[in-house]
Design an enzyme around this catalytic site. Structure first.
Site, PDB file in Angstrom:
ATOM      1  N   GLU A   1     -11.728  -3.864  -3.155  1.00  0.00           N
ATOM      2  CA  GLU A   1     -10.747  -2.839  -3.552  1.00  0.00           C
ATOM      3  C   GLU A   1     -10.522  -2.962  -5.055  1.00  0.00           C
ATOM      4  O   GLU A   1      -9.940  -3.938  -5.526  1.00  0.00           O
ATOM      5  CB  GLU A   1      -9.435  -3.056  -2.804  1.00  0.00           C
ATOM      6  CG  GLU A   1      -9.563  -2.891  -1.304  1.00  0.00           C
ATOM      7  CD  GLU A   1      -8.419  -3.567  -0.578  1.00  0.00           C
ATOM      8  OE1 GLU A   1      -7.309  -3.043  -0.583  1.00  0.00           O
ATOM      9  OE2 GLU A   1      -8.654  -4.650   0.006  1.00  0.00           O
TER      10      GLU A   1
ATOM     11  N   HIS B   1       0.800  -1.229   0.000  1.00  0.00           N
ATOM     12  CA  HIS B   1       0.000   0.000   0.000  1.00  0.00           C
ATOM     13  C   HIS B   1       0.837   1.285   0.000  1.00  0.00           C
ATOM     14  O   HIS B   1       0.560   2.231   0.746  1.00  0.00           O
ATOM     15  CB  HIS B   1      -0.951   0.000   1.193  1.00  0.00           C
ATOM     16  CG  HIS B   1      -2.027  -1.057   1.118  1.00  0.00           C
ATOM     17  ND1 HIS B   1      -2.500  -1.567  -0.070  1.00  0.00           N
ATOM     18  CD2 HIS B   1      -2.751  -1.675   2.098  1.00  0.00           C
ATOM     19  CE1 HIS B   1      -3.449  -2.465   0.181  1.00  0.00           C
ATOM     20  NE2 HIS B   1      -3.609  -2.560   1.477  1.00  0.00           N
TER      21      HIS B   1
ATOM     22  N   HIS C   1      -9.667   1.985   0.351  1.00  0.00           N
ATOM     23  CA  HIS C   1      -9.682   0.838   1.274  1.00  0.00           C
ATOM     24  C   HIS C   1     -10.893   0.877   2.210  1.00  0.00           C
ATOM     25  O   HIS C   1     -10.747   0.778   3.435  1.00  0.00           O
ATOM     26  CB  HIS C   1      -8.378   0.784   2.067  1.00  0.00           C
ATOM     27  CG  HIS C   1      -7.976  -0.596   2.448  1.00  0.00           C
ATOM     28  ND1 HIS C   1      -8.808  -1.436   3.151  1.00  0.00           N
ATOM     29  CD2 HIS C   1      -6.852  -1.305   2.196  1.00  0.00           C
ATOM     30  CE1 HIS C   1      -8.193  -2.587   3.329  1.00  0.00           C
ATOM     31  NE2 HIS C   1      -7.004  -2.537   2.760  1.00  0.00           N
TER      32      HIS C   1
HETATM   33  C1  GAL Z   1      -5.595  -5.358   1.929  1.00  0.00           C
HETATM   34  C2  GAL Z   1      -4.665  -6.489   1.682  1.00  0.00           C
HETATM   35  C3  GAL Z   1      -4.557  -7.285   2.967  1.00  0.00           C
HETATM   36  C4  GAL Z   1      -4.151  -6.397   4.121  1.00  0.00           C
HETATM   37  C5  GAL Z   1      -5.037  -5.172   4.188  1.00  0.00           C
HETATM   38  C6  GAL Z   1      -4.554  -4.150   5.169  1.00  0.00           C
HETATM   39  O1  GAL Z   1      -5.693  -4.584   0.775  1.00  0.00           O
HETATM   40  O2  GAL Z   1      -5.126  -7.277   0.625  1.00  0.00           O
HETATM   41  O3  GAL Z   1      -3.652  -8.354   2.817  1.00  0.00           O
HETATM   42  O4  GAL Z   1      -2.804  -6.032   3.952  1.00  0.00           O
HETATM   43  O5  GAL Z   1      -5.096  -4.541   2.950  1.00  0.00           O
HETATM   44  O6  GAL Z   1      -4.616  -4.569   6.473  1.00  0.00           O
END
Ligand code: GAL
Length: 355
Positions: A317, A111, A182
């Site tokens: 997402e 991210h 998110h």
């Molecule tokens: C999502 C990801 C997960 C986790 C989450 C954040 O986008 O696919 O594995 O990292 O974000 O806690």
């Protein structure tokens, strides 16, 4: 029964890195109310009427900037960038040059790194009655990514109970990019138990299996005969606890489903039989990360004073595929100077008797 309401403006007035933060609210005539903050260009609350006409806040989140800053889970409702999801080994090459990113998730970059877009105070550019624009200029080399990148995220609340999110980005140097939001949804209302009774319908014919580091192994594979087949409506609880290598690796669903729908058609939907609220997703993006909140720890206490444990929400997402910079077969995430990165996702809410 919880009475949901919006957070207070004053609890979002704060300063981060010398920049002031705020709460913004959009309302439509059918009673939907959506709150945002410039901290992370994020959605804070989504109040929608349920089948009984009561408002439910279907988005996990917090009542103050202070709570966002203290939170165990950093990404609630935020704009994610420069690169949503994982980049293996925190590195990639562009035109023979190697770029090194922070490894903030095991050996992956996740991210956009620890100080990704979710941690920035964005500028609010223009405001209309039903729209809000957030803008951020990410300097060349920020979190290891090349190019000064100018990003605008525009949220619009329509009279059709849709939240449209438009992304626009430009760079002055060749770079890679993958933007998403998110949002953690619980269609019974945040803090209202788990989402295992939610019924999902996703027309995707293919998904991306992952390795033990949660990196897509290679090409998309057919969902046919797997637990990733949501082409007919399926309750989340149906398969999520089954003994399956892929579910073990993701700790539940945490996989990209390949979007085979044009922007005019529903790419994914979820429905709660309890509230009667249905969420429909339309997107220009090639993938949808179905994430069932597996890593939510229960440490965070949300807006209505109740904890957010594992599986108390799900995410759709919309994005390009994880680790695309290292996989030439995936849709390109390269942005060249002079080109515009444009992307749009709609989260539409309605009330149904059944899926
Ligand atoms: C999502 C990801 C997960 C986790 C989450 C954040 O986008 O696919 O594995 O990292 O974000 O806690």
């Amino acid at each position: 029964m919880v009475i949901y309401s919006l957070p207070r403006y004053q609890d979002f007035e704060h300063k981060i890195d010398g920049k002031k933060t705020h709460l913004f609210i959009l309302r439509n005539r059918t009673g939907m109310q959506v709150a945002f903050t410039d901290y992370g260009a994020r959605i804070v609350s989504i109040l929608v009427p349920d089948k009984a006409g009561n408002l439910r806040d279907v988005l996990l989140g917090f009542n103050s900037i202070h709570d966002y800053l203290q939170a165990d889970e950093q990404y609630h409702g935020a704009t994610i960038g420069r690169f949503a999801n994982r980049i293996a080994h925190g590195s990639f090459q562009l035109d023979g040059e190697k770029y090194t990113l922070q490894q903030n998730n095991g050996r992956n970059s996740l991210h956009g790194g620890a100080t990704g877009f979710h941690t920035k105070v964005w500028d609010r550019r223009t405001s209309f009655k039903n729209k809000i624009d957030f803008c951020y200029i990410s300097p060349d080399g920020e979190e290891g990514f090349p190019g000064n990148l100018k990003v605008t995220v525009t949220y619009e609340l329509t009279e059709n109970n849709e939240i449209s999110i438009k992304y626009l980005a430009e760079t002055d140097k060749k770079t890679v990019i993958n933007l998403t939001n998110h949002a953690y949804f619980n269609l019974d209302g945040e803090g209202h138990g788990d989402v295992l009774d939610h019924i999902l319908h996703i027309p995707a014919d293919h998904f991306l299996p992952i390795d033990e580091h949660q990196i897509p192994i290679d090409q998309p594979v057919p969902v046919e005969g797997t637990l990733f087949d949501f082409r007919s409506p399926k309750r989340l609880s149906t398969d999520i606890t089954k003994d399956d290598e892929q579910l073990r690796r993701g700790n539940g669903y945490d996989h990209t489903l390949v979007n085979n729908q044009p922007f005019s058609k529903i790419a994914a939907s979820a429905f709660s039989p309890h509230s009667g609220i249905r969420l429909e997703v339309l997107t220009t993006e090639p993938g949808i990360q179905l994430y069932t909140g597996n890593f939510l720890s229960g440490k965070d206490i949300g807006k209505s004073g109740r904890p957010y444990p594992s599986r108390s929400a799900f995410c759709f997402e919309t994005q390009h595929y994880p680790n695309s910079p290292n996989n030439p077969h995936f849709p390109s995430v390269v942005l060249e100077p002079g080109d515009r990165w444009e992307s749009e996702t709609i989260y539409r809410f309605c009330i149904k008797k059944e899926m």
